[in-house]
Each structure stands twice: as C-alpha cells, then as structure tokens.
Design a protein around this motif. Structure first.
Motif, PDB file in Angstrom:
ATOM      1  N   PRO A 186       0.811  -1.219   0.000  1.00  0.00           N
ATOM      2  CA  PRO A 186       0.000   0.000   0.000  1.00  0.00           C
ATOM      3  C   PRO A 186       0.846   1.271   0.000  1.00  0.00           C
ATOM      4  N   ILE A 187       0.341   2.284  -0.674  1.00  0.00           N
ATOM      5  CA  ILE A 187       1.056   3.557  -0.779  1.00  0.00           C
ATOM      6  C   ILE A 187       1.415   4.115   0.592  1.00  0.00           C
ATOM      7  N   MET A 188       0.469   4.059   1.525  1.00  0.00           N
ATOM      8  CA  MET A 188       0.699   4.629   2.846  1.00  0.00           C
ATOM      9  C   MET A 188       1.876   3.959   3.551  1.00  0.00           C
ATOM     10  N   LEU A 189       1.970   2.640   3.429  1.00  0.00           N
ATOM     11  CA  LEU A 189       3.068   1.922   4.067  1.00  0.00           C
ATOM     12  C   LEU A 189       4.415   2.264   3.428  1.00  0.00           C
ATOM     13  N   LEU A 190       4.443   2.375   2.098  1.00  0.00           N
ATOM     14  CA  LEU A 190       5.687   2.761   1.427  1.00  0.00           C
ATOM     15  C   LEU A 190       6.161   4.125   1.917  1.00  0.00           C
ATOM     16  N   GLU A 191       5.238   5.041   2.085  1.00  0.00           N
ATOM     17  CA  GLU A 191       5.601   6.374   2.570  1.00  0.00           C
ATOM     18  C   GLU A 191       6.098   6.326   4.012  1.00  0.00           C
ATOM     19  N   GLN A 192       5.464   5.505   4.828  1.00  0.00           N
ATOM     20  CA  GLN A 192       5.856   5.423   6.230  1.00  0.00           C
ATOM     21  C   GLN A 192       7.208   4.745   6.415  1.00  0.00           C
ATOM     22  N   PHE A 193       7.512   3.767   5.554  1.00  0.00           N
ATOM     23  CA  PHE A 193       8.812   3.105   5.638  1.00  0.00           C
ATOM     24  C   PHE A 193       9.927   3.958   5.026  1.00  0.00           C
ATOM     25  N   ASN A 194       9.555   4.987   4.284  1.00  0.00           N
ATOM     26  CA  ASN A 194      10.546   5.832   3.609  1.00  0.00           C
ATOM     27  C   ASN A 194      10.263   7.313   3.857  1.00  0.00           C
ATOM     28  N   PRO A 195      10.322   7.749   5.104  1.00  0.00           N
ATOM     29  CA  PRO A 195      10.031   9.151   5.397  1.00  0.00           C
ATOM     30  C   PRO A 195      11.033  10.084   4.711  1.00  0.00           C
ATOM     31  N   GLY A 196      10.515  11.099   4.061  1.00  0.00           N
ATOM     32  CA  GLY A 196      11.383  12.077   3.406  1.00  0.00           C
ATOM     33  C   GLY A 196      11.808  11.722   1.997  1.00  0.00           C
ATOM     34  N   SER A 197      11.452  10.532   1.528  1.00  0.00           N
ATOM     35  CA  SER A 197      11.853  10.122   0.172  1.00  0.00           C
ATOM     36  C   SER A 197      10.966  10.794  -0.871  1.00  0.00           C
ATOM     37  N   ASN A 198      11.592  11.165  -1.990  1.00  0.00           N
ATOM     38  CA  ASN A 198      10.863  11.779  -3.099  1.00  0.00           C
ATOM     39  C   ASN A 198      10.635  10.727  -4.173  1.00  0.00           C
ATOM     40  N   PHE A 199       9.491  10.088  -4.119  1.00  0.00           N
ATOM     41  CA  PHE A 199       9.198   8.997  -5.052  1.00  0.00           C
ATOM     42  C   PHE A 199       9.018   9.487  -6.490  1.00  0.00           C
ATOM     43  N   SER A 200       8.739  10.744  -6.662  1.00  0.00           N
ATOM     44  CA  SER A 200       8.485  11.263  -8.013  1.00  0.00           C
ATOM     45  C   SER A 200       9.757  11.677  -8.736  1.00  0.00           C
ATOM     46  N   ALA A 201      10.905  11.566  -8.075  1.00  0.00           N
ATOM     47  CA  ALA A 201      12.160  12.022  -8.677  1.00  0.00           C
ATOM     48  C   ALA A 201      12.670  11.066  -9.749  1.00  0.00           C
ATOM     49  N   GLY A 202      12.240   9.812  -9.699  1.00  0.00           N
ATOM     50  CA  GLY A 202      12.727   8.832 -10.671  1.00  0.00           C
ATOM     51  C   GLY A 202      14.169   8.439 -10.439  1.00  0.00           C
ATOM     52  N   SER A 203      14.661   8.657  -9.219  1.00  0.00           N
ATOM     53  CA  SER A 203      16.029   8.276  -8.857  1.00  0.00           C
ATOM     54  C   SER A 203      16.116   8.230  -7.338  1.00  0.00           C
ATOM     55  N   GLY A 204      17.204   7.671  -6.832  1.00  0.00           N
ATOM     56  CA  GLY A 204      17.370   7.545  -5.392  1.00  0.00           C
ATOM     57  C   GLY A 204      16.923   6.190  -4.894  1.00  0.00           C
ATOM     58  N   LEU A 205      17.259   5.918  -3.635  1.00  0.00           N
ATOM     59  CA  LEU A 205      16.942   4.616  -3.039  1.00  0.00           C
ATOM     60  C   LEU A 205      15.718   4.693  -2.135  1.00  0.00           C
ATOM     61  N   VAL A 206      14.891   3.657  -2.202  1.00  0.00           N
ATOM     62  CA  VAL A 206      13.810   3.476  -1.239  1.00  0.00           C
ATOM     63  C   VAL A 206      13.848   2.024  -0.770  1.00  0.00           C
ATOM     64  N   PHE A 207      13.157   1.755   0.330  1.00  0.00           N
ATOM     65  CA  PHE A 207      13.111   0.402   0.881  1.00  0.00           C
ATOM     66  C   PHE A 207      11.697  -0.150   0.716  1.00  0.00           C
ATOM     67  N   VAL A 208      11.615  -1.322   0.111  1.00  0.00           N
ATOM     68  CA  VAL A 208      10.321  -1.906  -0.237  1.00  0.00           C
ATOM     69  C   VAL A 208      10.177  -3.277   0.449  1.00  0.00           C
ATOM     70  N   PRO A 209       9.087  -3.481   1.201  1.00  0.00           N
ATOM     71  CA  PRO A 209       8.859  -4.813   1.774  1.00  0.00           C
ATOM     72  C   PRO A 209       8.842  -5.870   0.680  1.00  0.00           C
ATOM     73  N   ALA A 210       9.532  -6.968   0.943  1.00  0.00           N
ATOM     74  CA  ALA A 210       9.672  -8.010  -0.082  1.00  0.00           C
ATOM     75  C   ALA A 210       9.155  -9.336   0.449  1.00  0.00           C
ATOM     76  N   LYS A 211       8.844 -10.237  -0.466  1.00  0.00           N
ATOM     77  CA  LYS A 211       8.406 -11.568  -0.109  1.00  0.00           C
ATOM     78  C   LYS A 211       9.600 -12.498  -0.073  1.00  0.00           C
ATOM     79  N   GLY A 212       9.656 -13.335   0.942  1.00  0.00           N
ATOM     80  CA  GLY A 212      10.760 -14.275   1.077  1.00  0.00           C
ATOM     81  C   GLY A 212      10.682 -15.407   0.074  1.00  0.00           C
TER      82      GLY A 212
END
Length: 212
Positions: A186-212
């Motif tokens: 969910p969008i809200m969770l991505l934002e909460q796990f990545n405070p301050g990240s600019n998702f619209s920049a098309g660059s930079g690192l973010v952390f995404v929950p993954a499936k094992g």
C-alpha cells in the motif's frame, strides 16, 4: 585555594567522562543489530547474466535462483528486469545498516561508473568514494575496493508485519503509485517506511517490503 582548583579539575574530568559516555551511547544507538536477510533489487542491464551478478555480490547462483523463481535459465536473464539478490543487512560501525561488498576494479572504472553501472544505482559515487582510500583519479586496475549498499530491517513502529526488505533504486518513470502497484505494498506503508523520500524524482533509493 589550591583545594578548590583540584576540586574543579576533578569535576571537569567527571563531566568530560560523562559526555564521552553519552556520546558513545548515542552513536551506538543509531542502528540495531541488523538482520540475516535483505534484498538488493538489481536492475539487469543488457548483456548481464547470473554469473556476472553472482560474482560482484559474492553470492552463489543457486542462492540467487532460490529467491527468483521467474528465472527459467540458470544464467540468462532478460535485460530491463529486476532480480532480488540476497545479502545480510548489518549494523556497520554502530552507525547505519548496510553491507559492504568487495569488488575488483576493471580498466576504466570510476567510482561513479561502479555505482551506476556495475551496481545499478544500489549505491552512489559519494558512498563508494567514502569507504575507500583511493583518490577518484587514482583508482588502480584490478584492485579490490569496498562497495557499501544501505539496507533496512524494517520499523516495528510502522508495522510488525514486514521484516524483509529490498533496497530499491528508483528508475526514470517510476513513482509512488507504480511502485505500490508493482510491489503490492500500500502507498501509505511505502511512505511510512521511507520518510522524506521523493518517489516522483525517478532516482534515489527506497526500501520496499519483499516476499521471502
């Protein structure tokens, strides 16, 4: 008068010692103990294959295949796709979560090229230079250097349901909405796990929950 000076000196020494202890505790509290498993979301460039990827990450091909069931061949990977490369997420120097890989430089390598091309923007030029002693214009050929990739083990204050994360370099055209759609997070969770990240920049690192 001399007794007062001695007393003041002892008090100053005690204050200095307490300050040092508090500083050490503050530094040590910057990251946790890490976790055994995290992923690098590696963008596959044209001509790349599992042999090359397993070499730069020092991970065996069977282990990589274990977390990438979509790969049908044991070596060939479709360019323009992503694969999950497993690694351990460690608390480095008591300061931040990451993993330092050993990479053997090739002719013509620069810190920027290693970050953007070899490691597909999982790190950047600043971080590669920061963890090595060679000056940018004096990188020797076929020398082993450090390449540090940041990672995360989650945030229990955000959600206790996610403990496995991928370090995900955003690419041009990707944004919060497309990432949520592709990852199923969910969008809200991505934002909460990545405070301050600019998702619209098309660059930079973010952390995404993954499936094992």
């Amino acid at each position: 008068m001399m007794l007062n000076n001695v007393s003041n000196t002892k008090r100053h020494i005690l204050q200095l010692w307490l300050w040092v202890v508090l500083f050490i505790v503050k530094v040590e509290s910057r990251c946790s103990n890490g976790c055994d498993l995290a992923f690098a979301s590696y963008y596959v460039a044209k001509g790349s294959n599992l042999t090359y990827i397993s070499k730069i990450f020092s991970q065996s091909i069977p282990l990589i295949l274990k977390y990438n069931l979509q790969i049908l061949s044991s070596d060939i990977i479709e360019s323009g796709t992503r694969i999950n490369v497993p690694f351990s997420c460690l608390c480095l120097n008591g300061d931040f979560l990451g993993h330092t890989f050993k990479y053997q430089t090739q002719i013509g390598d620069t810190y920027g090229k290693i970050a953007s091309e070899v490691f597909a923007n999982l790190t950047d030029e600043y971080w590669v230079q920061r963890v090595n002693l060679f000056k940018p214009v004096q990188i020797p050929d076929f020398a082993y250097i450090n390449v540090t990739v940041n990672c995360t083990c989650g945030n229990r204050h955000v959600s206790k349901d996610y403990g496995l994360f991928a370090t995900y370099p955003l690419r041009p055209g990707e944004d919060l909405k497309s990432l949520a759609l592709n990852s199923g997070v969910p969008i809200m969770l991505l934002e909460q796990f990545n405070p301050g990240s600019n998702f619209s920049a098309g660059s930079g690192l973010v952390f995404v929950p993954a499936k094992g």
